[in-house]
Design an enzyme around this catalytic site. Structure first.
Site, PDB file in Angstrom:
ATOM      1  N   HIS A 132       0.854  -1.194   0.000  1.00  0.00           N
ATOM      2  CA  HIS A 132       0.000   0.000   0.000  1.00  0.00           C
ATOM      3  C   HIS A 132       0.885   1.236   0.000  1.00  0.00           C
ATOM      4  O   HIS A 132       1.719   1.419   0.891  1.00  0.00           O
ATOM      5  CB  HIS A 132      -0.929  -0.003   1.213  1.00  0.00           C
ATOM      6  CG  HIS A 132      -1.956  -1.095   1.167  1.00  0.00           C
ATOM      7  ND1 HIS A 132      -2.321  -1.840   2.259  1.00  0.00           N
ATOM      8  CD2 HIS A 132      -2.688  -1.577   0.129  1.00  0.00           C
ATOM      9  CE1 HIS A 132      -3.239  -2.727   1.901  1.00  0.00           C
ATOM     10  NE2 HIS A 132      -3.480  -2.587   0.610  1.00  0.00           N
ATOM     11  N   ALA A 133       0.676   2.082  -1.002  1.00  0.00           N
ATOM     12  CA  ALA A 133       1.609   3.176  -1.284  1.00  0.00           C
ATOM     13  C   ALA A 133       1.853   4.130  -0.120  1.00  0.00           C
ATOM     14  O   ALA A 133       2.983   4.524   0.142  1.00  0.00           O
ATOM     15  CB  ALA A 133       1.094   3.957  -2.494  1.00  0.00           C
ATOM     16  N   ARG A 134       0.789   4.493   0.597  1.00  0.00           N
ATOM     17  CA  ARG A 134       0.928   5.559   1.594  1.00  0.00           C
ATOM     18  C   ARG A 134       1.568   5.105   2.902  1.00  0.00           C
ATOM     19  O   ARG A 134       1.865   5.927   3.771  1.00  0.00           O
ATOM     20  CB  ARG A 134      -0.456   6.149   1.891  1.00  0.00           C
ATOM     21  CG  ARG A 134      -1.466   5.147   2.436  1.00  0.00           C
ATOM     22  CD  ARG A 134      -2.852   5.761   2.418  1.00  0.00           C
ATOM     23  NE  ARG A 134      -3.896   4.838   2.874  1.00  0.00           N
ATOM     24  CZ  ARG A 134      -5.186   5.170   2.867  1.00  0.00           C
ATOM     25  NH1 ARG A 134      -5.568   6.356   2.427  1.00  0.00           N
ATOM     26  NH2 ARG A 134      -6.094   4.312   3.291  1.00  0.00           N
TER      27      ARG A 134
ATOM     28  N   ARG B 113      -3.251   4.753  -2.041  1.00  0.00           N
ATOM     29  CA  ARG B 113      -3.087   3.405  -1.474  1.00  0.00           C
ATOM     30  C   ARG B 113      -2.838   2.334  -2.543  1.00  0.00           C
ATOM     31  O   ARG B 113      -2.021   1.445  -2.366  1.00  0.00           O
ATOM     32  CB  ARG B 113      -4.366   3.061  -0.693  1.00  0.00           C
ATOM     33  CG  ARG B 113      -4.500   1.610  -0.238  1.00  0.00           C
ATOM     34  CD  ARG B 113      -5.846   1.434   0.460  1.00  0.00           C
ATOM     35  NE  ARG B 113      -6.253   0.037   0.644  1.00  0.00           N
ATOM     36  CZ  ARG B 113      -6.093  -0.639   1.778  1.00  0.00           C
ATOM     37  NH1 ARG B 113      -5.491  -0.082   2.804  1.00  0.00           N
ATOM     38  NH2 ARG B 113      -6.534  -1.880   1.872  1.00  0.00           N
TER      39      ARG B 113
ATOM     40  N   ASN C 233      -3.423  -5.745  -2.158  1.00  0.00           N
ATOM     41  CA  ASN C 233      -3.582  -6.770  -1.125  1.00  0.00           C
ATOM     42  C   ASN C 233      -4.994  -7.362  -1.112  1.00  0.00           C
ATOM     43  O   ASN C 233      -5.416  -7.963  -0.139  1.00  0.00           O
ATOM     44  CB  ASN C 233      -3.231  -6.211   0.254  1.00  0.00           C
ATOM     45  CG  ASN C 233      -2.760  -7.313   1.199  1.00  0.00           C
ATOM     46  OD1 ASN C 233      -2.153  -8.285   0.762  1.00  0.00           O
ATOM     47  ND2 ASN C 233      -3.047  -7.165   2.480  1.00  0.00           N
ATOM     48  N   ARG C 234      -5.706  -7.167  -2.219  1.00  0.00           N
ATOM     49  CA  ARG C 234      -7.009  -7.836  -2.414  1.00  0.00           C
ATOM     50  C   ARG C 234      -7.036  -8.525  -3.784  1.00  0.00           C
ATOM     51  O   ARG C 234      -8.072  -8.975  -4.229  1.00  0.00           O
ATOM     52  CB  ARG C 234      -8.168  -6.820  -2.378  1.00  0.00           C
ATOM     53  CG  ARG C 234      -8.306  -6.020  -1.096  1.00  0.00           C
ATOM     54  CD  ARG C 234      -8.786  -6.847   0.086  1.00  0.00           C
ATOM     55  NE  ARG C 234      -9.032  -6.007   1.258  1.00  0.00           N
ATOM     56  CZ  ARG C 234      -8.072  -5.609   2.104  1.00  0.00           C
ATOM     57  NH1 ARG C 234      -6.811  -5.963   1.889  1.00  0.00           N
ATOM     58  NH2 ARG C 234      -8.371  -4.859   3.164  1.00  0.00           N
TER      59      ARG C 234
ATOM     60  N   HIS D 148       3.039  -3.669   6.668  1.00  0.00           N
ATOM     61  CA  HIS D 148       1.981  -2.691   6.440  1.00  0.00           C
ATOM     62  C   HIS D 148       1.968  -1.679   7.583  1.00  0.00           C
ATOM     63  O   HIS D 148       2.709  -1.810   8.547  1.00  0.00           O
ATOM     64  CB  HIS D 148       0.616  -3.399   6.392  1.00  0.00           C
ATOM     65  CG  HIS D 148       0.464  -4.332   5.237  1.00  0.00           C
ATOM     66  ND1 HIS D 148      -0.235  -3.994   4.107  1.00  0.00           N
ATOM     67  CD2 HIS D 148       0.924  -5.588   5.032  1.00  0.00           C
ATOM     68  CE1 HIS D 148      -0.207  -5.008   3.247  1.00  0.00           C
ATOM     69  NE2 HIS D 148       0.498  -5.984   3.783  1.00  0.00           N
ATOM     70  N   ALA D 149       1.063  -0.706   7.490  1.00  0.00           N
ATOM     71  CA  ALA D 149       0.817   0.220   8.595  1.00  0.00           C
ATOM     72  C   ALA D 149      -0.617   0.712   8.439  1.00  0.00           C
ATOM     73  O   ALA D 149      -1.126   0.777   7.330  1.00  0.00           O
ATOM     74  CB  ALA D 149       1.793   1.398   8.526  1.00  0.00           C
ATOM     75  N   TYR D 150      -1.282   0.965   9.509  1.00  0.00           N
ATOM     76  CA  TYR D 150      -0.774   1.025  10.863  1.00  0.00           C
ATOM     77  C   TYR D 150      -1.794   0.327  11.767  1.00  0.00           C
ATOM     78  O   TYR D 150      -2.962   0.241  11.426  1.00  0.00           O
ATOM     79  CB  TYR D 150      -0.620   2.507  11.304  1.00  0.00           C
ATOM     80  CG  TYR D 150      -1.892   3.319  11.196  1.00  0.00           C
ATOM     81  CD1 TYR D 150      -2.727   3.500  12.305  1.00  0.00           C
ATOM     82  CD2 TYR D 150      -2.305   3.857   9.968  1.00  0.00           C
ATOM     83  CE1 TYR D 150      -3.901   4.225  12.216  1.00  0.00           C
ATOM     84  CE2 TYR D 150      -3.494   4.573   9.875  1.00  0.00           C
ATOM     85  CZ  TYR D 150      -4.284   4.748  10.999  1.00  0.00           C
ATOM     86  OH  TYR D 150      -5.469   5.443  10.901  1.00  0.00           O
TER      87      TYR D 150
ATOM     88  N   TYR E 171      -9.643  -7.680  10.729  1.00  0.00           N
ATOM     89  CA  TYR E 171     -10.966  -7.859  10.122  1.00  0.00           C
ATOM     90  C   TYR E 171     -10.843  -8.854   8.981  1.00  0.00           C
ATOM     91  O   TYR E 171      -9.739  -9.179   8.542  1.00  0.00           O
ATOM     92  CB  TYR E 171     -11.574  -6.532   9.621  1.00  0.00           C
ATOM     93  CG  TYR E 171     -10.623  -5.601   8.895  1.00  0.00           C
ATOM     94  CD1 TYR E 171     -10.087  -5.931   7.654  1.00  0.00           C
ATOM     95  CD2 TYR E 171     -10.271  -4.361   9.452  1.00  0.00           C
ATOM     96  CE1 TYR E 171      -9.224  -5.068   6.993  1.00  0.00           C
ATOM     97  CE2 TYR E 171      -9.410  -3.491   8.796  1.00  0.00           C
ATOM     98  CZ  TYR E 171      -8.891  -3.855   7.560  1.00  0.00           C
ATOM     99  OH  TYR E 171      -8.038  -3.001   6.908  1.00  0.00           O
TER     100      TYR E 171
ATOM    101  N   GLU F 155       1.475  -5.034  11.017  1.00  0.00           N
ATOM    102  CA  GLU F 155       0.911  -3.685  10.939  1.00  0.00           C
ATOM    103  C   GLU F 155       1.754  -2.858  11.895  1.00  0.00           C
ATOM    104  O   GLU F 155       1.634  -2.991  13.120  1.00  0.00           O
ATOM    105  CB  GLU F 155      -0.563  -3.675  11.373  1.00  0.00           C
ATOM    106  CG  GLU F 155      -1.508  -4.375  10.399  1.00  0.00           C
ATOM    107  CD  GLU F 155      -1.826  -3.535   9.170  1.00  0.00           C
ATOM    108  OE1 GLU F 155      -1.467  -2.340   9.153  1.00  0.00           O
ATOM    109  OE2 GLU F 155      -2.436  -4.076   8.228  1.00  0.00           O
TER     110      GLU F 155
END
Length: 376
Positions: A135-137, A193, A210-211, A263-265, A315, A337
Site C-alpha cells: 500500500h503506497a501511503r 493506497r 492486497n485484495r 503494512h501500517a498502521y 478484520y 501492521e
C-alpha cells in the site's frame, strides 16, 4: 461529504464502540463536526493541519545529505529513485552478500526490484521472503525493509544470530512492492493506497494490491467497485506487480519457508487466515512464533503488539498476499501492521522510524530463528 477512511480500510468494517480514523478536507470538517456532535459521537482531532504535517516529511531535504550513499540516512523517508539508487549501490558494494534482480515490470513499466541477501554457503538454502509497500501511503514499510538490509550488512560480522541467519538462509527483500503507487504518493497524493492501473469504464485508477491475490478473491472485505480503496481488480493477479511476485513465489515455493509482509498502521502481528474464521493446520507453531516475536518486539520500548489470526484480530479480508502465500505452501506467513495506532496514522514522523524499525527487527529475527529451530 467525502471522507478518506484510514482505519479500518473499508466502511463495512466500522463497528459500534470501535474507533474509526478519517481524513476530511478542511471545509468538510465544518459540516462533519456539528454532525458528530448532534449524533452524540465522541471525536478527537489528531492532526489539525495535515498539509503542514506532509510538508514536514517531503519538504526540502538537500541539507540531509540524502544523495550520498555511503552516508545514506535510514532515519528519513526516501523517494523511489533514492531507494533504487541505494539498491544498485548495495549490489555493487556488497557483492558477496547481496544480489539484486527484477521479478518483472509494474503497470507503468518500472522494474520490480528484489534484493537477495545471504552467504552463498551452499547450493540449496531455505529462504524468507519480505515485502514492504504493498500500500503506497504506508511509508514506514519501505523504511523498515531498508533498515533490515542495513542491519543485516552491518551486523553480519559481529552478531552471531545474524551470521547464522545469513549463512543458513537466503532473504528475498522487496523494499517497494507497489512502485507506481509509492512514486505517486511522493509526487501527487500522499494518501494514495492502490496501484496505478487505469480502469477505462470508471476513469478510476488502481487496484488494492492486497485484495488481488487468487485466494477467495473478491469475497468479504474487498470491493468490486473500481473507485473504492479496497477494489479487488477485474480478476485475480490482474495487477502486473501481484502477478510477478506470485509467479516468483510459486517458482520458489519449495525453498521459501516464511513470507513476511509489512503494512501500517495498527501495531499488530497477523497470521492466516484473513478471509475466514478458521484455525490453520500448523496453528501451534505459528502462534508460538507470533507470541515470542511480539514479546521480543516489546522488550525494546515497551510497545505491545496485538497478535492473532488476521480475520479475528483485524478484520476479514479476501485476496490477501499472506493467505495466498500460506495456501501455496509457505508454512510461516505473517503480516505486520507497524506503528502507530492512529495518532499519526500514515504520517508517522521520521523521528519514529528508528524506534519502530529497531523493535520490528527484534521480532523478525525472532521469527527467523524460530524457523531455523523447526517447530513440530
Amino acid at each position: 461529504l467525502q471522507v478518506d477512511l484510514w482505519q479500518p480500510s473499508s466502511p463495512f468494517h466500522i463497528v459500534e464502540g470501535a474507533a474509526a480514523d478519517v481524513r476530511v478536507a478542511q471545509n468538510a470538517s465544518r459540516i462533519l463536526l456539528p454532525y458528530l456532535q448532534q449524533a452524540d459521537i465522541p471525536y478527537t482531532i489528531l492532526i489539525s493541519d495535515l498539509q503542514q504535517a506532509i510538508e514536514n516529511q517531503t519538504g526540502v531535504r538537500s541539507h540531509r545529505n540524502r544523495r550520498s550513499l555511503s552516508g545514506y540516512n535510514y532515519e528519513v523517508y526516501h523517494s523511489l529513485e533514492e531507494i533504487e539508487d541505494w539498491m544498485h549501490y548495495l549490489n555493487r558494494t556488497y557483492s558477496d552478500l547481496v544480489h539484486m534482480f527484477s521479478v518483472g515490470k509494474s503497470y507503468e513499466g518500472r522494474p520490480l526490484y528484489v534484493l537477495k541477501l545471504g552467504k552463498r554457503s551452499r547450493p540449496y538454502k531455505k529462504a524468507v521472503w519480505i515485502d514492504c509497500g504493498i500500500h503506497a501511503r504506508e511509508w514506514i514499510g519501505p523504511a523498515f525493509c531498508q533498515w533490515f538490509v542495513k542491519e543485516a550488512l552491518q551486523t553480519y560480522q559481529t552478531d552471531p544470530d545474524m551470521r547464522k541467519m545469513l549463512t543458513q538462509l537466503y532473504f528475498y527483500i522487496m523494499p517497494v512492492f507497489n512502485v507506481d503507487g509509492y512514486h505517486f504518493s511522493w509526487t501527487n497524493d500522499r494518501f494514495w493506497r492502490k496501484t496505478r492501473s487505469k480502469n477505462m469504464r470508471f476513469h478510476c485508477y488502481g487496484v488494492d494490491a492486497n485484495r488481488n491475490w487468487k485466494v477467495k478473491w473478491c469475497d468479504e472485505g474487498a470491493s468490486l467497485h473500481p473507485c473504492d480503496d479496497t477494489y479487488c481488480g477485474p480478476f485475480p493477479e490482474s495487477e502486473p506487480e501481484v502477478k510477478a511476485v506470485a509467479h516468483f513465489l510459486r517458482k520458489h515455493r519449495k525453498q521459501i519457508k516464511a513470507y513476511l509482509s509489512f503494512h501500517a498502521y495498527a501495531q499488530m502481528l497477523l497470521y492466516p487466515y484473513s478471509y475466514k474464521y478458521a484455525t490453520i493446520p500448523n496453528f501451534n507453531c505459528v502462534e508460538s512464533a507470533a507470541y515470542n516475536a511480539v514479546n521480543a518486539l516489546q522488550s525494546a520500548y515497551g510497545v505491545r503488539y496485538r497478535y492473532g489470526p488476521a480475520s479475528s484480530t483485524l478484520y476479514v479480508s479476501s485476496g490477501s498476499s499472506m493467505d495466498w502465500a500460506y495456501k501455496n505452501g509457505i508454512p510461516y506467513a505473517f503480516a505486520f501492521e507497524l506503528r502507530d495506532t492512529g495518532h499519526f496514522g500514515f504520517l508517522l514522523p521520521e523521528t519514529l522510524i528508528k524506534p519502530t524499525c529497531t523493535e520490528t527487527m527484534l521480532a523478525v529475527k525472532n521469527i527467523t530463528l524460530h524457523l531455523l529451530k523447526k517447530c513440530h
